[in-house]
Design a protein around this motif. Sequence first.
Motif, PDB file in Angstrom:
ATOM      1  N   THR A 209      -7.843 -13.468  18.982  1.00 47.74           N
ATOM      2  CA  THR A 209      -7.067 -14.643  17.913  1.00 47.74           C
ATOM      3  C   THR A 209      -6.090 -13.896  16.775  1.00 47.74           C
ATOM      4  N   PRO A 210      -5.635 -14.276  16.356  1.00 44.47           N
ATOM      5  CA  PRO A 210      -4.520 -14.478  15.019  1.00 44.47           C
ATOM      6  C   PRO A 210      -5.279 -14.280  13.921  1.00 44.47           C
ATOM      7  N   THR A 211      -5.365 -13.809  12.739  1.00 46.57           N
ATOM      8  CA  THR A 211      -6.552 -13.186  11.713  1.00 46.57           C
ATOM      9  C   THR A 211      -5.748 -12.674  10.630  1.00 46.57           C
ATOM     10  N   TYR A 212      -6.539 -13.232   9.015  1.00 50.43           N
ATOM     11  CA  TYR A 212      -5.294 -13.769   8.156  1.00 50.43           C
ATOM     12  C   TYR A 212      -6.292 -12.802   7.456  1.00 50.43           C
ATOM     13  N   LYS A 213      -5.589 -11.747   6.575  1.00 51.80           N
ATOM     14  CA  LYS A 213      -5.668 -10.955   5.533  1.00 51.80           C
ATOM     15  C   LYS A 213      -6.011  -9.681   6.749  1.00 51.80           C
ATOM     16  N   VAL A 214      -5.203  -9.155   6.935  1.00 47.86           N
ATOM     17  CA  VAL A 214      -5.980  -8.668   8.535  1.00 47.86           C
ATOM     18  C   VAL A 214      -4.186  -6.859   8.127  1.00 47.86           C
ATOM     19  N   LEU A 215      -3.211  -7.429   6.380  1.00 46.94           N
ATOM     20  CA  LEU A 215      -2.822  -6.725   5.449  1.00 46.94           C
ATOM     21  C   LEU A 215      -2.785  -7.129   4.389  1.00 46.94           C
ATOM     22  N   ASN A 216      -1.768  -5.773   3.278  1.00 44.56           N
ATOM     23  CA  ASN A 216      -2.732  -6.061   2.196  1.00 44.56           C
ATOM     24  C   ASN A 216      -1.469  -6.608   1.936  1.00 44.56           C
ATOM     25  N   ASP A 217      -1.404  -6.799   0.238  1.00 43.30           N
ATOM     26  CA  ASP A 217       0.278  -6.949  -0.654  1.00 43.30           C
ATOM     27  C   ASP A 217       0.718  -5.969  -0.509  1.00 43.30           C
ATOM     28  N   ARG A 218       1.755  -6.155  -0.559  1.00 44.53           N
ATOM     29  CA  ARG A 218       2.869  -4.751  -0.208  1.00 44.53           C
ATOM     30  C   ARG A 218       3.209  -4.672  -1.322  1.00 44.53           C
TER      31      ARG A 218
ATOM     32  N   ILE B 131      15.648  -0.381 -12.419  1.00 44.48           N
ATOM     33  CA  ILE B 131      14.134  -0.519 -12.558  1.00 44.48           C
ATOM     34  C   ILE B 131      14.431  -1.951 -11.788  1.00 44.48           C
ATOM     35  N   ASP B 132      13.374  -1.479 -10.529  1.00 46.57           N
ATOM     36  CA  ASP B 132      13.059  -2.755 -10.103  1.00 46.57           C
ATOM     37  C   ASP B 132      12.275  -2.987  -9.507  1.00 46.57           C
ATOM     38  N   PHE B 133      11.297  -4.020  -8.969  1.00 49.31           N
ATOM     39  CA  PHE B 133      10.046  -4.865  -8.691  1.00 49.31           C
ATOM     40  C   PHE B 133      10.064  -5.748  -7.814  1.00 49.31           C
ATOM     41  N   GLU B 134       9.218  -5.165  -7.012  1.00 50.68           N
ATOM     42  CA  GLU B 134       8.607  -6.257  -5.382  1.00 50.68           C
ATOM     43  C   GLU B 134       7.688  -6.676  -5.274  1.00 50.68           C
ATOM     44  N   LEU B 135       7.835  -7.886  -4.117  1.00 47.86           N
ATOM     45  CA  LEU B 135       6.295  -7.906  -3.771  1.00 47.86           C
ATOM     46  C   LEU B 135       6.414  -8.599  -2.634  1.00 47.86           C
ATOM     47  N   GLN B 136       5.707  -8.257  -1.291  1.00 41.88           N
ATOM     48  CA  GLN B 136       5.878  -8.868   0.125  1.00 41.88           C
ATOM     49  C   GLN B 136       4.229  -9.440   0.161  1.00 41.88           C
ATOM     50  N   ARG B 137       4.407 -10.174   0.674  1.00 43.85           N
ATOM     51  CA  ARG B 137       3.254 -11.221   0.854  1.00 43.85           C
ATOM     52  C   ARG B 137       1.641 -11.178   1.728  1.00 43.85           C
ATOM     53  N   TRP B 138       2.111 -10.031   2.256  1.00 42.26           N
ATOM     54  CA  TRP B 138       1.372  -9.546   3.772  1.00 42.26           C
ATOM     55  C   TRP B 138       0.195 -10.192   3.941  1.00 42.26           C
ATOM     56  N   SER B 139      -1.149 -10.123   2.829  1.00 42.37           N
ATOM     57  CA  SER B 139      -2.262 -10.639   2.431  1.00 42.37           C
ATOM     58  C   SER B 139      -2.199 -12.289   2.872  1.00 42.37           C
TER      59      SER B 139
END
Length: 461
Positions: A325-334, A297-305
């Motif tokens: 302009t570059p923008t933060y919080k355009v993506l969600n954490d995966r 079993i695996d768990f993965e977290l990617q902090r795209w936010s």
Amino acid sequence: MTKVQKILILFALIIMPLLAHAQNGVNSPYSRYGFGLLSDRSMGFNRAMGGVAQGFRNGQEINTANPASYSSADSLTALFDLGITVQNGNYSMGKQKQNIKNSSFDYAAYSFRATRGVGIAFALMPYSKIKYSFASDPQVLQNNAGLTSSYSYTGDGGLRQVMLGAGWQFIKPLSIGLNVGYLWGEYEHNMTMSYSSTSAYSIKRTYSANISTFTLEGGIQYSVNLSKKDRLTLGATGVLGHKVHNDAYRTTSTTTSSTSSTVEASAVDTLRNAFQLPHCISVGATYYLENKLRVGIDFELQRWSRVQFPVVENYEQQKSTGNYTPTYKVLNDRIKIAAGAEYRPDALGRSFFKRLAYKMGGYYSRSYANVNESSIVTNKKPTEFGLSAGVTIPIQNRNLFYSSPKINVTFSWVHTNIPYYLNSSLNGGSTPTLNTLKENYLRLSVGLTLSERWFYKWKVQ
């Protein structure tokens, strides 16, 4: 010519045509967001087990998901692994449906033991894929009798990565490893707003970028014997996020019509140092019962936010003249949770079917894409889940499962559910409505593992 040279030549002959002619493997509007659809890191041996990998440790498998596993490389064996996938994709949104077939190159990897307790691996695989083409229905413009507008969207590109890794078992239960990678590729997103009248101007926006950067991934594995017959391996990896010093471009053009190449006006906005890669962490555990059973079993977290990313605007924003302009919080954490199991009745038995390894698994993932195209705040996020089953087949009919070349066959079903609010104010200011894009994939993946005994020392009596 040595055996090493023959394998390297074979490697080049196989890989170069695949890189030149392999299809992108996707045709999804979902790939419009971020770097596109992120590719699966799984290899042929664990794809049928939901991609579980953090605790997998076997000298006859190349586990690129955790470089600490390289230290388990067999002292007499060099491994070469190659994978491809064919799929049938079904896309639906309301009454609109589409069916598309694709194929893709998945990975190529090579591994060997450098010295006692140290293994080396090299791998080439996709990182993300972008490919889509869709359009909206014509909409009647308010206060313009008989005049309609329509919007079309196309995109292409993707990122690839090459990795060189090493794993070291410096004490018996503990191993560490490191993957150093080079990531490169490009993307292009096009959006066109056109009108039914040939005398009206069309507006086209193109978002493009070329990406190139290095990546760094560390891994660790700890194995403990529970008894004489079973053991448990714990694993974890971390990827170091960083800024990507590449520029992004937004080109706005006005043409005499949607089909005309006559450009009336054009402007290019350049966004310096537009991208970042996220910090990522994965943890997992795998239970082994002799050489018959393993469950993981695996768990993965990617902090795209927490990374900055240039915004690819929706059609309402095409008239925007604001700063690019570059923008933060355009993506969600995966996040991703995966589980899988493998059962092999008798790896050293005489019966062919008892020497096969039977596998099954599944996973659930919440995507990093933020597909909400309105000002409405919603907790609905794109999700994906998949189920898989497969078998590992020894190619040679001999009672040596581990040193025999193998074919890994995986059948999988993947479903994505992508809810989003689409603002329709251009045709009268109506209230945003909830839409849902559903994607279903049936995939057949085939991996070939070649195992060569390169380092065997013969004794002369």
